[in-house]
Design a protein around this motif. Structure first.
Motif, PDB file in Angstrom:
ATOM      1  N   PRO A 107      -0.390  10.126  -3.157  1.00 15.42           N
ATOM      2  CA  PRO A 107      -1.706  10.483  -2.624  1.00 15.42           C
ATOM      3  C   PRO A 107      -1.922   9.892  -1.233  1.00 15.42           C
ATOM      4  O   PRO A 107      -1.480   8.774  -0.944  1.00 15.42           O
ATOM      5  N   ALA A 108      -2.603  10.633  -0.386  1.00 17.10           N
ATOM      6  CA  ALA A 108      -2.814  10.223   1.006  1.00 17.10           C
ATOM      7  C   ALA A 108      -3.862   9.118   1.122  1.00 17.10           C
ATOM      8  O   ALA A 108      -4.073   8.595   2.203  1.00 17.10           O
ATOM      9  N   TYR A 109      -4.499   8.773   0.060  1.00 20.11           N
ATOM     10  CA  TYR A 109      -5.527   7.732   0.092  1.00 20.11           C
ATOM     11  C   TYR A 109      -5.146   6.629  -0.903  1.00 20.11           C
ATOM     12  O   TYR A 109      -4.385   6.854  -1.840  1.00 20.11           O
ATOM     13  N   ALA A 110      -5.661   5.477  -0.678  1.00 22.07           N
ATOM     14  CA  ALA A 110      -5.420   4.368  -1.601  1.00 22.07           C
ATOM     15  C   ALA A 110      -6.443   4.445  -2.726  1.00 22.07           C
ATOM     16  O   ALA A 110      -7.635   4.610  -2.483  1.00 22.07           O
ATOM     17  N   ASP A 119       0.852  -1.186   0.000  1.00 22.70           N
ATOM     18  CA  ASP A 119       0.000   0.000   0.000  1.00 22.70           C
ATOM     19  C   ASP A 119       0.890   1.239   0.000  1.00 22.70           C
ATOM     20  O   ASP A 119       1.500   1.571   1.016  1.00 22.70           O
ATOM     21  N   ALA A 120       0.945   1.913  -1.140  1.00 20.82           N
ATOM     22  CA  ALA A 120       1.808   3.091  -1.258  1.00 20.82           C
ATOM     23  C   ALA A 120       1.391   4.196  -0.300  1.00 20.82           C
ATOM     24  O   ALA A 120       2.219   5.019   0.107  1.00 20.82           O
ATOM     25  N   ALA A 121       0.125   4.216   0.109  1.00 23.48           N
ATOM     26  CA  ALA A 121      -0.319   5.233   1.066  1.00 23.48           C
ATOM     27  C   ALA A 121       0.421   5.104   2.395  1.00 23.48           C
ATOM     28  O   ALA A 121       0.552   6.084   3.131  1.00 23.48           O
ATOM     29  N   ALA A 122       0.943   3.919   2.699  1.00 20.49           N
ATOM     30  CA  ALA A 122       1.733   3.745   3.927  1.00 20.49           C
ATOM     31  C   ALA A 122       2.979   4.621   3.882  1.00 20.49           C
ATOM     32  O   ALA A 122       3.402   5.159   4.913  1.00 20.49           O
ATOM     33  N   LEU A 123       3.551   4.773   2.697  1.00 16.87           N
ATOM     34  CA  LEU A 123       4.726   5.640   2.556  1.00 16.87           C
ATOM     35  C   LEU A 123       4.337   7.102   2.777  1.00 16.87           C
ATOM     36  O   LEU A 123       5.078   7.858   3.415  1.00 16.87           O
TER      37      LEU A 123
END
Length: 159
Positions: free
Chosen positions: A154-157, A123-127
């Motif tokens: 982006p702050a959301y998935a 999940d790139a939002a974790a970064l």
């Protein structure tokens, strides 16, 4: 480990409970086998190894008593992270941030927790959450600067 902050009873109990401590005398003019093997160049040096003897975290020099246990917790988290035990490493890093938010190692724990979450859940939002947390709580830390590229995620998935 019986002087200064290392004489702290809470620290000693934590070490005895969580680690197998090894102590050696230091003689700069005639280095011991352990000093050479582990490249000890200054004291105190605390090294966190896994059961195979691989190093995962090192503390060199004086560490204030309020930072000792968080550093040891971080070392355990790194052993878990490096061994791909990501869920347990996430828990370890979260514990540092929740229990010791003002410890010097806390920003690095935020960073590694987010990286472990990214690796575990893809999940790139974790970064992005790494950057947001560091920018909010530890904006002057090296780890906030390292996480700066994640501010573009982006702050959301995306669904």
């Amino acid at each position: 480990m019986n002087a200064g902050p290392y004489s702290n009873e809470q620290f000693q109990a934590f070490v005895q409970e969580q680690f197998i401590p090894l102590k050696t005398q230091v003689f700069w003019d005639k280095q011991s086998e352990l000093m050479e093997r582990f490249t000890i160049k200054w004291t105190p040096t605390l090294i966190i190894h896994d059961k195979e003897g691989r190093e995962h975290h090192r503390m060199v020099g004086f560490v204030p008593v309020n930072d000792l246990i968080p550093h040891l917790m971080f070392g355990k988290g790194k052993v878990l992270f490096d061994g791909d035990h990501l869920i347990k490493s996430i828990e370890a890093f979260r514990g540092i941030v929740e229990q010791y938010p003002d410890a010097g190692i806390a920003p690095e724990a935020v960073y590694y927790r987010g990286v472990a979450e990214y690796k575990r859940y893809h999940d790139a939002a974790a970064l992005r959450r790494i950057y947001d947390a560091l920018a909010a709580k530890y904006p002057q830390s090296e780890w906030a600067r390292r996480a700066q590229p994640y501010s573009q995620i982006p702050a959301y998935a995306e669904v």
